[in-house]
Design an enzyme around this catalytic site. Structure first.
Site, PDB file in Angstrom:
ATOM      1  N   SER A  27       0.838  -1.202   0.000  1.00 33.74           N
ATOM      2  CA  SER A  27       0.000   0.000   0.000  1.00 33.74           C
ATOM      3  C   SER A  27       0.873   1.252   0.000  1.00 33.74           C
ATOM      4  O   SER A  27       0.348   2.358  -0.025  1.00 33.74           O
ATOM      5  CB  SER A  27      -0.943   0.008   1.212  1.00 33.74           C
ATOM      6  OG  SER A  27      -0.214  -0.076   2.421  1.00 33.74           O
ATOM      7  N   THR A 159     -39.879  24.326 -14.233  1.00 33.74           N
ATOM      8  CA  THR A 159     -40.220  22.994 -13.731  1.00 33.74           C
ATOM      9  C   THR A 159     -40.294  22.128 -14.985  1.00 33.74           C
ATOM     10  O   THR A 159     -40.649  22.635 -16.062  1.00 33.74           O
ATOM     11  CB  THR A 159     -41.592  22.959 -13.002  1.00 33.74           C
ATOM     12  OG1 THR A 159     -42.605  23.343 -13.941  1.00 33.74           O
ATOM     13  CG2 THR A 159     -41.646  23.881 -11.799  1.00 33.74           C
ATOM     14  N   HIS A 160     -39.912  20.878 -14.894  1.00 30.35           N
ATOM     15  CA  HIS A 160     -39.912  19.956 -16.053  1.00 30.35           C
ATOM     16  C   HIS A 160     -39.067  20.480 -17.225  1.00 30.35           C
ATOM     17  O   HIS A 160     -39.369  20.190 -18.384  1.00 30.35           O
ATOM     18  CB  HIS A 160     -41.339  19.689 -16.549  1.00 30.35           C
ATOM     19  CG  HIS A 160     -42.308  19.336 -15.474  1.00 30.35           C
ATOM     20  ND1 HIS A 160     -42.503  18.040 -15.037  1.00 30.35           N
ATOM     21  CD2 HIS A 160     -43.120  20.117 -14.713  1.00 30.35           C
ATOM     22  CE1 HIS A 160     -43.414  18.046 -14.073  1.00 30.35           C
ATOM     23  NE2 HIS A 160     -43.781  19.292 -13.848  1.00 30.35           N
ATOM     24  N   SER A 281     -12.012  23.377 -29.587  1.00 33.56           N
ATOM     25  CA  SER A 281     -12.049  22.063 -30.209  1.00 33.56           C
ATOM     26  C   SER A 281     -10.877  21.954 -31.169  1.00 33.56           C
ATOM     27  O   SER A 281     -10.470  22.938 -31.781  1.00 33.56           O
ATOM     28  CB  SER A 281     -13.369  21.896 -30.954  1.00 33.56           C
ATOM     29  OG  SER A 281     -13.215  21.001 -32.034  1.00 33.56           O
ATOM     30  N   LYS A 287     -15.764  26.504 -31.781  1.00 33.40           N
ATOM     31  CA  LYS A 287     -16.230  25.990 -30.495  1.00 33.40           C
ATOM     32  C   LYS A 287     -15.562  26.592 -29.269  1.00 33.40           C
ATOM     33  O   LYS A 287     -14.373  26.860 -29.260  1.00 33.40           O
ATOM     34  CB  LYS A 287     -16.013  24.477 -30.445  1.00 33.40           C
ATOM     35  CG  LYS A 287     -16.830  23.726 -31.459  1.00 33.40           C
ATOM     36  CD  LYS A 287     -18.175  23.340 -30.926  1.00 33.40           C
ATOM     37  CE  LYS A 287     -18.079  21.969 -30.310  1.00 33.40           C
ATOM     38  NZ  LYS A 287     -19.359  21.569 -29.758  1.00 33.40           N
ATOM     39  N   GLU A 294     -18.237  20.365 -17.305  1.00 33.28           N
ATOM     40  CA  GLU A 294     -18.501  18.975 -17.702  1.00 33.28           C
ATOM     41  C   GLU A 294     -17.659  17.991 -16.886  1.00 33.28           C
ATOM     42  O   GLU A 294     -18.137  16.945 -16.456  1.00 33.28           O
ATOM     43  CB  GLU A 294     -18.203  18.778 -19.191  1.00 33.28           C
ATOM     44  CG  GLU A 294     -19.210  19.478 -20.091  1.00 33.28           C
ATOM     45  CD  GLU A 294     -18.836  19.358 -21.559  1.00 33.28           C
ATOM     46  OE1 GLU A 294     -19.658  18.910 -22.339  1.00 33.28           O
ATOM     47  OE2 GLU A 294     -17.694  19.712 -21.924  1.00 33.28           O
TER      48      GLU A 294
HETATM   49  N1  ARG Z   1      -1.329  -1.209   5.325  1.00 33.66           N
HETATM   50  C1  ARG Z   1      -2.303  -1.639   6.238  1.00 33.66           C
HETATM   51  C2  ARG Z   1      -3.637  -0.933   5.960  1.00 33.66           C
HETATM   52  O1  ARG Z   1      -3.619  -0.027   5.257  1.00 33.66           O
HETATM   53  C3  ARG Z   1      -1.884  -1.328   7.640  1.00 33.66           C
HETATM   54  C4  ARG Z   1      -2.442  -2.247   8.667  1.00 33.66           C
HETATM   55  C5  ARG Z   1      -1.873  -3.598   8.499  1.00 33.66           C
HETATM   56  N2  ARG Z   1      -2.350  -4.485   9.485  1.00 33.66           N
HETATM   57  C6  ARG Z   1      -2.254  -5.822   9.357  1.00 33.66           C
HETATM   58  N3  ARG Z   1      -2.753  -6.535  10.310  1.00 33.66           N
HETATM   59  N4  ARG Z   1      -1.689  -6.371   8.322  1.00 33.66           N
HETATM   60  O2  ARG Z   1      -4.648  -1.337   6.412  1.00 33.66           O
END
Ligand code: ARG
Length: 464
Positions: A27, A159-160, A281, A287, A294
């Protein structure tokens, strides 16, 4: 396969994680933005450990010095990230131990990454919310100013998607003020949900040390503690509330953008968006496209999708921490970024729009927008039952449609031709006269709009 010597749980494992599993489980690619919160929380935790004599004062001082150095290295882009170390928590702790040696290994006493990631995201979201609260207040101020500047101009109410009745442009704009005002109230709920500290829950059951959670909470600026350690590590309510806010906000943003896009079209021409918020464009030289509105309208799908992603992630998830929860940050960080774009983007559009009430008035005439007022006049002045008045006015509209004329240009004889004995004064057939006939708090009359603006001013003051 890379050697696993740095793993936090090396003791129990013989083989290392496969390369694919390592890639799936990392992560760091997205949670590295939590480094500041992680270090802040670690400093508070270590200080609490020292105060409680769980570690020595000198050890805390080393940890403190080391953590500040890690922070500096991250800020100077000197820390190398690797999937092997999974997440920001492990990166910081590993680097700390490299810098200060064995004292670094004491930091994780009485805590788990489960309460660590929870406290980091609470801190992160608290900051995001504080910033976005002031961004929303700026937006409200911009809408308020625009409404004030355009207090007297006439605008079509629909409305509508059919012309309905004339309103004041200021009144129309204030409808958005109140929508976004309610969004701030929703954001304040989320702020409250974030103001609870999960740290001290450790893995799930609490710590095997005499920790002082109140001390750490005070250090970190939390007003409350999670009452239950199992809830503390598994709750994502604080994120849910924020996503609910974001989804509701973006629904409002999308409605605003939709109207700006429509009104900017050559069919409506009620507004002109200037070059600051339009693009050209590559093929059609004529344009000027309302891309910013958008894109913001499109982002609504993304933000409401993130809410749904979190809800589905949490559905049926057993207590307490499960690794599924790692995904929450992907939705959270993305939505937090889009919310700021959304709030500031609406202001940007509003500040770069020119309103053309004369075009709007033309359509009000075409749309026979004074018809309700005429029917009501037949009721109040000629004492007709409303249903009959409605019928007669309908005939007047049909007459004008056939003759291709506006109601406001009817002369006395034409009115007589349709309504017979029932006369209409000149004032009754004018669009501009409809506005101040409206009564009751919250209506579009000039008087009630001033009352509304006063109230908005007080509400804005209350937010500061
Ligand atoms: N990277 C983990 C998360 O974002 C941290 C917690 C990890 N905990 C574990 N028991 N592996 O959730």
């Amino acid at each position: 396969m890379a050697e696993d010597k740095k793993k936090l749980w090396g003791g129990r494992f013989e083989k290392s994680l496969s390369d694919l599993s390592r890639e799936i489980s990392e992560s760091i690619s997205f949670d590295k933005i939590l480094y500041k919160q992680d270090i802040r929380a670690s400093l508070a935790h270590a200080e609490m450990l020292a105060k409680q004599d769980i570690i020595e004062k000198g050890q805390f001082e080393n940890i403190q010095k080391g953590l500040l150095q890690v922070e500096k290295e991250i800020e100077e882009n000197k820390l190398e990230y690797s999937f092997e170390l999974e997440d920001i928590h492990t990166h910081i702790e590993t680097r700390l131990t490299e810098i200060i040696g064995d004292d670094g290994k004491r930091l994780h006493t009485g805590r788990s990454r489960n309460d660590q990631v929870a406290v980091d995201t609470h801190l992160y979201l608290k900051e995001v919310i504080a910033n976005q609260k002031s961004e929303l207040i700026d937006l409200l101020e911009n809408i308020f100013q625009k409404a004030k500047e355009n207090q007297k101009k006439i605008w079509p109410g629909y409305t509508h998607t059919q012309i309905a009745q004339p309103v004041l442009l200021g009144h129309y704009l204030m409808a958005y003020f109140w929508m976004f005002f309610r969004d701030i109230n929703f954001l304040l709920f989320a702020e409250k949900d974030c103001d609870k500290m999960p740290l001290g829950a450790a893995a799930l059951a609490g710590a095997n040390y005499p920790i002082d959670r109140e001390f750490a909470a005070k250090k970190l600026g939390f007003s409350e503690l999670y009452e239950n350690s199992m809830d503390a590590v598994s709750s994502r309510d604080y994120q849910m509330t924020y996503h609910f806010f974001a989804a509701k906000l973006f629904i409002h943003i999308s409605r605003f953008c939709e109207e700006m896009i429509l009104y900017n079209s050559s069919e409506f021409q009620y507004i002109t968006m200037n070059d600051a918020v339009t693009t050209g464009s590559s093929i059609m030289p004529q344009k000027k496209n309302p891309d910013i509105a958008e894109i913001l309208r499109g982002k609504t799908g993304r933000v409401t999708g993130n809410l749904n992603a979190l809800l589905m992630n949490l559905k049926s998830l057993p207590l307490t921490y499960n690794r599924d929860l790692q995904e929450d940050k992907v939705y959270l960080f993305d939505t937090a970024k889009q919310v700021s774009y959304g709030i500031k983007g609406v202001s940007e559009i509003l500040l770069n729009v020119e309103f053309h009430p004369e075009k709007a008035l033309e359509n009000l005439e075409k749309g026979f927008a004074q018809a309700t007022d005429i029917a009501d006049y037949l009721v109040s002045y000629h004492k007709l039952p409303f249903r009959e008045a409605h019928e007669l006015t309908g005939k007047l509209v049909a007459y004008c449609e056939k003759k291709k004329i506006y109601i406001s240009s009817l002369d006395e004889s034409q009115i007589k031709e349709v309504l017979g004995q029932y006369t209409l004064s000149k004032k009754v057939i004018l669009i501009s006269e409809c506005i101040n006939r409206k009564q009751g708090t919250g209506s579009t009359s000039e008087k009630e709009l001033s009352v509304q603006l006063k109230k908005a001013e007080i509400c804005l003051e209350g937010l500061k």
